[in-house]
Design an enzyme around this catalytic site. Structure first.
Site, PDB file in Angstrom:
ATOM      1  N   HIS A 167       0.348  -1.111  -0.317  1.00  0.00           N
ATOM      2  CA  HIS A 167       0.366   0.053   0.327  1.00  0.00           C
ATOM      3  C   HIS A 167       0.578   1.588  -0.225  1.00  0.00           C
ATOM      4  O   HIS A 167       0.278   2.220  -0.372  1.00  0.00           O
ATOM      5  CB  HIS A 167      -0.934   0.154   1.210  1.00  0.00           C
ATOM      6  CG  HIS A 167      -0.187   0.110   2.664  1.00  0.00           C
ATOM      7  ND1 HIS A 167      -0.580  -1.090   3.545  1.00  0.00           N
ATOM      8  CD2 HIS A 167      -0.370   1.847   2.997  1.00  0.00           C
ATOM      9  CE1 HIS A 167       0.461  -0.114   4.865  1.00  0.00           C
ATOM     10  NE2 HIS A 167       0.096   0.078   4.252  1.00  0.00           N
ATOM     11  N   ASP A 202       0.398  -7.604   1.732  1.00  0.00           N
ATOM     12  CA  ASP A 202       0.859  -6.533   1.733  1.00  0.00           C
ATOM     13  C   ASP A 202       2.375  -6.391   2.306  1.00  0.00           C
ATOM     14  O   ASP A 202       2.581  -5.246   2.170  1.00  0.00           O
ATOM     15  CB  ASP A 202      -0.096  -5.415   2.819  1.00  0.00           C
ATOM     16  CG  ASP A 202      -0.307  -4.367   3.021  1.00  0.00           C
ATOM     17  OD1 ASP A 202       0.240  -3.724   1.768  1.00  0.00           O
ATOM     18  OD2 ASP A 202      -0.666  -3.408   3.261  1.00  0.00           O
ATOM     19  N   SER A 317       4.504   2.846   8.350  1.00  0.00           N
ATOM     20  CA  SER A 317       4.479   1.614   6.619  1.00  0.00           C
ATOM     21  C   SER A 317       5.164   1.412   6.435  1.00  0.00           C
ATOM     22  O   SER A 317       5.782   1.804   5.761  1.00  0.00           O
ATOM     23  CB  SER A 317       3.544   2.066   5.932  1.00  0.00           C
ATOM     24  OG  SER A 317       2.062   1.667   6.360  1.00  0.00           O
TER      25      SER A 317
END
Length: 470
Positions: A167, A202, A317
């Site tokens: 992402h 992910d 992230s």
């Protein structure tokens, strides 16, 4: 978790100030020294993933699908909180699958040195671990058209491969061919290319051409206990080199995140349509495919994760969660938030993909450009708790149907069986089974524990390739 930045800044590396060099210790490390498949961590109901920052402002939540069940699995309990977090006014704590939307630009101010040690006589374990791991942690800037965002990453070898979240590099699945730059811990900036993305985990791998890289030392979930020190390093809110610490809260959690496949990357089972964040239905499916064709699979990605109370925010992230020895034990991926769309930020509930899973996926991406995931071949629903009266908890994944010729069929599973464990993961519902099966690569072998007529049984199963299933 990525941090949106002002797209008017373009890709100028000066939009965040470079950090001065630090004295990193490379040592003789083999980041791939551990076995491909580490001991699993168990599964429990999902929370939610955080996404990479992209376009400014939150998008409206999609409608919940009809026919929601009354019995709440661990997943459904958190799913309701996710929905409240998206459309409410912060009146209920919930897992924020769109973590990055809480911020609208890169934080200003001077960037500090990565790890400042003023008193050598009072260095604690967190300082030492951060000093060891920081040279292997990078800040990632992504832009595509009028969208931009930033996240973090981990250097995994001296050839320039960097592990991060899908992402991050796809701007939450909105960018198919973004421009990507990576800033190393010494402040130098390098263009990056995407080696491959894996939306089902992910995870993604980038590559840069830079000398003197310091690969991270990768640990293993086998060595991690609840209560161990956990240290997050990354660029929350664009603040590179940020170090926060806490403990490992649990090793037994399953969360749900939205698919972040790029627009030109078809998702499993959706006929080529890749949903964006706004297409994600937070109400979990009543039935799951055990790793293959669950209803809603194109919108939902289920992950087994480490939970930590180390502060993780937008921009973390893809960055590392490390232990007190500076070894990477997870890749930060999501947080829970009490505010609408994550505006409240960290509340002490963060999630990281275990390093064993990350290592396996990264290896496959580096070798082949993509990663595989297991397929079991069952349709399952949440099994009632043992007393049959609970409306709040489930106790396994009850098999409704077994696909002829599938791995489940060959292992002897049949309708009515209740799966309670898969490859060491505790199974409470369809979601946790899906996460556990997909954690294995195609051709991987796992042990399934199930109940048949009240009697516990065990079988070995070799999973098929989820990508080959219709």
């Amino acid at each position: 978790m990525t941090e949106p930045r002002d797209p008017s800044r373009g890709t100028d590396p000066q939009h965040t100030r470079p950090l001065p060099p630090v004295d990193g210790r490379a040592g003789e490390r083999d980041p791939w020294a551990r076995p491909l498949y580490g001991a699993p961590a168990g599964g429990e109901g999902p929370g939610g993933g955080h996404g990479s920052g992209s376009s400014a402002g939150p998008a409206p939540a999609g409608p919940a699908p009809a026919g929601a069940r009354k019995r709440f699995t661990g997943g459904a309990l958190v799913t309701g909180m996710v929905l409240a977090a998206l459309v409410g006014a912060g009146t209920a704590a919930g897992t924020d699958a769109l973590l990055d939307r809480g911020a609208t630009g890169t934080a200003g101010g001077s960037a500090p040195a990565s790890v400042i040690v003023n008193d050598q006589d009072e260095v604690n374990a967190v300082t030492a671990a951060a000093q060891k791991a920081s040279p292997s942690t990078v800040t990632i800037s992504v832009s595509a058209g009028n969208q931009a965002g930033s996240g973090s990453g981990v250097v995994v070898d001296d050839e320039g491969h960097i592990l991060t979240n899908t992402h991050v590099v796809t701007l939450d699945g909105t960018a198919g061919d973004p421009s990507i730059e990576v800033r190393l811990d010494d402040g130098t900036v390098h263009p990056a290319t995407v080696v491959g993305t894996d939306p089902l985990s992910d995870l993604a791998v980038l590559k840069i051409d830079a000398p003197g890289l310091v690969p991270a030392e990768l640990g293993s979930i086998e060595d991690v206990n609840v209560g161990d020190t956990a240290i997050a390093i990354g660029a929350p809110l664009g603040l590179s080199g940020t170090v926060t610490d806490g403990i490992v809260s649990t090793l037994d959690r399953t969360i749900a995140v939205a698919s972040s496949a790029a627009p030109d990357t078809p998702s499993e089972g959706d006929g080529g349509r890749t949903p964006g964040r706004d297409d994600f239905f937070f109400d979990l499916p009543e039935e799951g495919g055990g790793g293959g064709s669950s209803r809603g699979a194109s919108e939902s990605v289920y992950l087994n994760v480490i939970q930590t109370d180390a502060a993780i925010n937008s921009g973390n992230s893809g960055g590392p969660l490390v232990d007190r020895d500076g070894r990477v034990i997870g890749i930060n991926v999501a947080i829970a938030s009490a505010g609408a769309s994550g505006e409240a930020g960290n509340i002490g509930v963060g999630f990281a993909i275990p390093v064993d899973t990350a290592r396996r996926v990264a290896e496959e991406i580096i070798a082949d450009g993509s990663a595989s995931h297991g397929y079991l071949g069952t349709t399952v629903s949440a099994a009632a708790a043992a007393d049959g009266r609970s409306q709040a908890f489930s106790a396994g994944a009850q098999v409704q149907e077994v696909v002829d010729g599938s791995p489940a069929d060959e292992a002897g599973l049949r309708a009515g069986d209740v799966i309670t464990e898969f490859n060491g993961h505790r199974i409470e519902d369809a979601t946790s089974l899906t996460a556990a099966v997909r954690e294995l690569p195609a051709g991987g072998t796992g042990t399934v524990v199930y109940l048949r007529d009240g009697e516990q049984r065990t079988a070995e199963v070799t999973v098929a390739d989820a990508a080959e299933q219709g």
